[in-house]
Scaffold this motif. Structure first.
Motif, PDB file in Angstrom:
ATOM      1  N   HIS A 148       0.801  -1.221   0.000  1.00 19.87           N
ATOM      2  CA  HIS A 148       0.000   0.000   0.000  1.00 19.87           C
ATOM      3  C   HIS A 148       0.838   1.278   0.000  1.00 19.87           C
ATOM      4  O   HIS A 148       0.257   2.367  -0.049  1.00 19.87           O
ATOM      5  N   GLY A 149       2.145   1.153   0.067  1.00 16.81           N
ATOM      6  CA  GLY A 149       2.993   2.349   0.143  1.00 16.81           C
ATOM      7  C   GLY A 149       2.936   2.961   1.525  1.00 16.81           C
ATOM      8  O   GLY A 149       2.740   2.262   2.521  1.00 16.81           O
ATOM      9  N   LEU A 150       3.065   4.268   1.603  1.00 19.87           N
ATOM     10  CA  LEU A 150       3.059   4.944   2.894  1.00 19.87           C
ATOM     11  C   LEU A 150       1.644   4.979   3.470  1.00 19.87           C
ATOM     12  O   LEU A 150       0.715   5.440   2.809  1.00 19.87           O
ATOM     13  N   VAL A 151       1.511   4.457   4.692  1.00 19.58           N
ATOM     14  CA  VAL A 151       0.231   4.457   5.393  1.00 19.58           C
ATOM     15  C   VAL A 151       0.447   4.970   6.813  1.00 19.58           C
ATOM     16  O   VAL A 151       1.576   5.037   7.301  1.00 19.58           O
ATOM     17  N   GLY A 152      -0.626   5.307   7.467  1.00 21.88           N
ATOM     18  CA  GLY A 152      -0.546   5.848   8.816  1.00 21.88           C
ATOM     19  C   GLY A 152      -0.449   4.784   9.886  1.00 21.88           C
ATOM     20  O   GLY A 152      -0.764   3.611   9.675  1.00 21.88           O
TER      21      GLY A 152
END
Length: 161
Positions: A148-152
């Motif tokens: 998902h790439g950069l996530v929180g």
């Protein structure tokens, strides 16, 4: 399913799924290259109360720990970690472990529980919310998810009061 306190002899059954989960780098903010020795020290640390879930054959299919999140005057807020063998997902093991740990935490006098870094794409977020946890905030783009790439990273909390 039996949930009991873990013993040192349980580690060889915990390590394979612990390693698989952490190496996947999708749900834990731990180094995917963590060695078995370092993982054992991290998970089976004497400062933590560690539990295992056994299936009907006695195989360890999940594990969780309970520990204070803070020290001193804030030591009554708990933290916990949970892992379920990915090959055993969808059978209620995670929920059973979570309910057990929440009951244990309350019985041990904790006033609440905080999770410091729940990857927001982790399916367990729904489980925690169904058990009364709320998202206090999200650190945006804090986790490099392989798909998902950069996530929180969510900070989640549940009060026992």
């Amino acid at each position: 399913m039996l949930i009991r306190e873990a013993a040192a002899e349980d580690w060889p059954q915990i390590w394979p799924f612990w390693h698989r989960i952490v190496a996947a780098a999708e749900t834990y903010a731990w180094d995917p290259d963590t060695t078995e020795e370092a993982a054992r020290e991290l998970w089976m640390n004497p400062a933590k109360r560690v539990y295992v879930a056994e299936d009907e054959t006695g195989a360890v299919v999940g594990s969780a720990y309970l520990t204070p999140n803070y020290g001193g005057p804030a030591a009554r807020i708990a933290n916990a970690g949970f892992m379920v063998d990915p090959g055993r997902g969808g059978r209620g093991i995670g929920r059973a472990l979570a309910e057990h740990i929440l009951t244990e935490a309350a019985a041990q006098g904790y006033r609440g529980m905080v999770f410091n870094a729940v990857v927001e794409t982790n399916p367990a977020v729904r489980l925690w919310q169904s058990l009364g946890f709320t998202v206090l905030g999200t650190v945006p783009d804090a986790f490099e998810h392989p798909r998902h790439g950069l996530v929180g990273l969510n900070i989640m909390y549940k009060s026992f009061l």
